[in-house]
Design a protein around this motif. Sequence first.
Motif, PDB file in Angstrom:
ATOM      1  N   CYS A 232       5.672   4.889  -5.671  1.00 56.20           N
ATOM      2  CA  CYS A 232       6.968   4.741  -6.346  1.00 56.20           C
ATOM      3  C   CYS A 232       7.069   5.709  -7.513  1.00 56.20           C
ATOM      4  O   CYS A 232       8.157   6.070  -7.926  1.00 56.20           O
ATOM      5  CB  CYS A 232       7.149   3.319  -6.851  1.00 56.20           C
ATOM      6  SG  CYS A 232       6.194   2.939  -8.320  1.00 56.20           S
TER       7      CYS A 232
ATOM      8  N   ARG B  55       1.178  -0.843  -8.886  1.00 59.01           N
ATOM      9  CA  ARG B  55       1.520  -1.988  -8.041  1.00 59.01           C
ATOM     10  C   ARG B  55       1.490  -1.629  -6.557  1.00 59.01           C
ATOM     11  O   ARG B  55       1.472  -2.491  -5.695  1.00 59.01           O
ATOM     12  CB  ARG B  55       2.889  -2.543  -8.437  1.00 59.01           C
ATOM     13  CG  ARG B  55       2.829  -3.262  -9.751  1.00 59.01           C
ATOM     14  CD  ARG B  55       4.195  -3.612 -10.286  1.00 59.01           C
ATOM     15  NE  ARG B  55       4.091  -4.262 -11.592  1.00 59.01           N
ATOM     16  CZ  ARG B  55       3.912  -3.626 -12.731  1.00 59.01           C
ATOM     17  NH1 ARG B  55       3.817  -2.307 -12.752  1.00 59.01           N
ATOM     18  NH2 ARG B  55       3.811  -4.272 -13.874  1.00 59.01           N
ATOM     19  N   CYS B  56       1.528  -0.335  -6.260  1.00 54.12           N
ATOM     20  CA  CYS B  56       1.466   0.092  -4.855  1.00 54.12           C
ATOM     21  C   CYS B  56       0.012   0.190  -4.387  1.00 54.12           C
ATOM     22  O   CYS B  56      -0.239   0.579  -3.252  1.00 54.12           O
ATOM     23  CB  CYS B  56       2.138   1.440  -4.681  1.00 54.12           C
ATOM     24  SG  CYS B  56       3.536   1.689  -5.757  1.00 54.12           S
TER      25      CYS B  56
END
Length: 166
Positions: free
Chosen positions: A100, A136-137
């Motif tokens: 992201c 978070r990925c």
Amino acid sequence: MSEILSFYLNGNPVEVLVKPEQTLLELLRDELGLTSPKCGCNHGDCGACTVILDGKAVKSCLVLAPTVKGKKVVTADGLCSGEKLHPIQQAFLDYGAPQCGYCTPGMVMAATAFLLENPKPTKEEIKEALSGNLCRCAGYEKYTEAVLAVSKGEFGLLPEGSDFNV
Ligand code: FES
Ligand code: FES
């Protein structure tokens, strides 16, 4: 009461009005229009706001802006040389590390400061160094591999002794 703050930002002298309670992150984003430091948690937990302050990685949401008087602040924007990306930026790109991208500028700054202190790290040391920057990925493996490649010289020499003293 606001005061005039003088410091160096990405190699350039800056003078700006600052409030005593303003954080460095707020100053960079809201007053100076630099949006590469991200506001993830605003509490020192995620690392998205990481910049380099006098050669060390810091979480800019935890730094009061007036305390950077006379100091050198570098953001991810300041690492490029014209069109040419810094080796860490190029490696992240080539390894497909950013998903992201929200955590990426902070990762870039944490990795850059880390390699200045430890130019020949082990993979474990790199993982440890990046552990304060949440992704978070879960792209940690690619970020780690990219930093390892840079440390082995696969992306050229790291700039040293630049005028903004990264
Ligand atoms: S925004 Fe600063 S550590 Fe999360
Ligand atoms: S690439 Fe890091 S949070 Fe998505």
